[in-house]
Design an enzyme around this catalytic site. Structure first.
Site, PDB file in Angstrom:
ATOM      1  N   ASP A   1      -2.074   1.546 -33.547  1.00 47.98           N
ATOM      2  CA  ASP A   1      -1.019   0.455 -34.056  1.00 47.98           C
ATOM      3  C   ASP A   1      -1.206   0.081 -35.565  1.00 47.98           C
ATOM      4  OD1 ASP A   1      -0.340   0.782 -31.182  1.00 47.98           O
ATOM      5  OD2 ASP A   1      -0.342  -1.388 -31.080  1.00 47.98           O
TER       6      ASP A   1
ATOM      7  N   CYS B   1      -7.285   4.110 -28.171  1.00 44.84           N
ATOM      8  CA  CYS B   1      -6.163   3.090 -28.626  1.00 44.84           C
ATOM      9  C   CYS B   1      -5.127   3.085 -27.806  1.00 44.84           C
ATOM     10  CB  CYS B   1      -5.975   3.298 -30.098  1.00 44.84           C
ATOM     11  SG  CYS B   1      -5.075   1.758 -30.754  1.00 44.84           S
TER      12      CYS B   1
ATOM     13  N   SER C   1       2.219  -7.234 -29.595  1.00 41.28           N
ATOM     14  CA  SER C   1       0.863  -6.875 -29.391  1.00 41.28           C
ATOM     15  C   SER C   1      -0.019  -7.490 -28.333  1.00 41.28           C
ATOM     16  CB  SER C   1      -0.075  -7.176 -30.885  1.00 41.28           C
ATOM     17  OG  SER C   1      -1.236  -7.219 -30.738  1.00 41.28           O
TER      18      SER C   1
END
Length: 558
Positions: free
Chosen positions: A80, A121, A471
């Site tokens: 990200d 991730c 997020s």
């Protein structure tokens, strides 16, 4: 007596294929063994993936020792904070589906017998789970672990402090420590973001689904525990191939209920919902994750307070027993009969599980707060769905709000309005054009706006509504994200105007714009203009992505 499952790789043998593998150094004996893909997203671009080559070596050694033949293959490596820099973050979610397709194009094309995916991730765990369901060959995920963080003058600092502090400093509100110093200390090694953000949430989901070695999540990156799990996965996958234990036998509707319970109990990232739905769609499971969320949300309280939900660091959660201990505390609410990667049931696998610290991972009769920690809303502003994260419900965040819309078409104008003090108590900041097609791929701008609202001291006085995603680090005020239908496909959020009255009622699971439906329908939508250009892969994504109810898959369901 059970017999070994037939090997796909043997059925695909041909003289040319044999010649290729013999030239790679395989022996005639090797050609008869299970062929296992070791799916690696190692990359020098980001610390999330920087250590995975070492993990791959351990997995491959264990596969060989167990009587298999490993083949390491690579996929795209979406991070990200690194690959989110271009096109306003549009590559972040879009890369999830690239991971899935990368795997299909190598593992399925080569007719390999099983795979071990090194998952790290945010977008790699769902990309791996989606590929596992699509290919339905024996699969295990190895948890890549979380990064070490540092401290300044005795104060712990991590990626959440850096992210929020950077936004605050841009608004002229510097934090306790200079942001340059925080940047030097926040990340002290490889692995995913510390805290219960999307990556660690999804790692816990993998364990709840039964798709990893029990006790794998979360884990310190490059720790002995992480390498032990990697070695165990390499050994176990060979047995799974012989047993014919495939993902669609493990990831059943009951497993998805268990995963939902996990996310709700840890107050995890809202992104888990779409990732789980996409995984179910890839496995041709006819389940409604939104309905499961409502069902489990009424049963499951918050049992842990890991950042950003509370003061507990992810290291404390791991040391308290991690996801396995959480499953033990949730055991009475789980489907204990589902199969897990060991070949046993979840109930059998949890028989010897314990909880090291019942203050950090609480029992059901002594929760940190009542649930749900995440809820699904509907209404005239979100006819299909919208997601609200409530976290620990201690009264610090409003759960009902009536206010007037302040509408923004892009992140920059919303940030400017916040910086100039244009927002007032009672406003509902609406950021649209951030959705699956409008973004495309939901981008990352909504998170910046939310942190800016908090930095301006307005989190309790202003509601935030967006068709974008957030997020997993975000937990500020009353925020409703992933509003569907999105503006770009004609959703009501695209027809809002400044001053429209909006009512949000979490208890009733409603979000409505209080104007007549006929008037709203008559208004023009946003048209065909997009704030972010999308050619190449992003153009394909914008064209083909399916609605949020599918988890944003690229499969044409018609």
């Amino acid at each position: 007596m059970s017999h070994p499952a037939p090997l796909r790789s043997l059925a695909a043998n041909s003289p040319v294929r044999r010649a290729h593998w013999l030239a790679l150094g395989l022996s005639e004996e090797d050609l008869l063994k299970p062929k296992i893909a070791v799916v690696n997203s190692s990359s020098e671009l980001a610390v999330c993936f920087a250590h995975l080559d070492g993990v791959a070596r351990v997995v491959k050694d264990a596969i060989r020792a167990a009587g298999g033949v490993p083949f390491e293959v690579r996929t795209t490596a979406p991070s990200d904070f690194i690959t989110g820099a271009g096109r306003q973050g549009s590559y972040i979610l879009a890369a999830r589906d690239l991971v899935t397709n990368d795997i299909e194009a190598q593992v399925e094309a080569a007719m390999l017998d099983g795979m071990v995916c090194l998952t790290s991730c945010d977008k790699t765990p769902p990309g791996h789970l989606m590929a596992a369901m699509r290919l339905d060959i024996p699969t295990l995920l190895v948890i890549g672990g979380y990064q070490a963080s540092g401290e300044i003058d005795g104060d712990p600092v991590d990626i959440e402090d850096l992210f929020s502090g950077g936004v605050s400093e841009k608004l002229g509100k510097p934090g306790k420590h200079p942001i340059d110093e925080v940047a030097k200390q926040a990340i002290r090694g490889p692995g995913v973001c510390a805290g219960m953000a999307t990556a660690n949430t999804m790692h816990c989901v993998v364990e709840a689904l039964g798709m990893c070695i029990a006790g794998s999540a979360p884990v310190r990156a490059n720790s002995g525990k992480m390498f032990e799990a990697a070695s165990a996965a390499g050994a176990r996958i060979v047995d799974m191939v012989h047993e014919g234990l495939t993902p669609r036998r493990i990831m059943t509707p009951g497993a998805f209920r268990n995963a939902a319970a996990m996310v709700l109990a840890v107050s995890g990232s809202i992104n888990a919902i779409k990732h789980l739905q996409a995984t179910a769609v890839e496995g041709e499971l006819d389940i409604d994750l939104f309905a499961i969320w409502e069902e489990m949300g009424r049963k499951v309280p918050v049992l842990s307070a890991v950042r950003p939900n509370g003061p507990v660091r992810i290291e404390g959660f791991e040391d308290a027993g991690g996801a396995r201990a959480m499953l033990k505390q949730l055991e009475s609410l789980l489907d204990r009969d589902v199969l897990v990667a060991s070949g046993r049931t979840m109930g059998d696998d949890l028989a010897d599980a314990g909880v090291e610290d019942a203050e950090i991972i609480r029992p059901l009769d002594r929760p940190i707060s009542q649930g749900p920690s995440i809820a699904i809303l509907k209404g005239s502003l979100a006819p299909e769905s919208a997601v609200v994260k409530l976290g620990i419900r201690d009264g610090s965040r409003p759960e009902a709000f009536t206010g007037t819309a302040r509408v923004f078409e892009d992140t920059a104008s919303a940030m400017q309005a916040i910086a100039e003090g244009q927002l007032r108590k009672g406003d509902v900041l609406v950021l649209r054009g951030q959705g699956l097609k409008g973004g495309p791929a939901m981008g990352g701008g909504a998170s910046l706006v939310l942190f800016a609202i908090d930095a301006a001291g307005l989190a309790k006085d202003v509601a935030f509504v967006t068709d974008g995603q957030l997020s997993g680090l975000c937990l500020k005020g009353l925020t409703i994200a992933e509003v569907a239908p999105e503006a770009a496909v004609g959703g009501p959020i695209g027809r809002l105007r400044d001053g429209d009255p909006i009512e949000i009622d979490v208890a009733a699971r409603r979000m409505d714009v209080m104007i007549p439906a006929e008037e709203l329908a008559r208004r023009p939508g946003p048209g065909n203009a997009f704030a972010v250009p999308a050619s190449g892969w992003l153009g394909v994504y914008r064209r083909d992505v399916q609605p949020m109810s599918t988890g944003a898959v690229l499969i044409d369901l018609d």
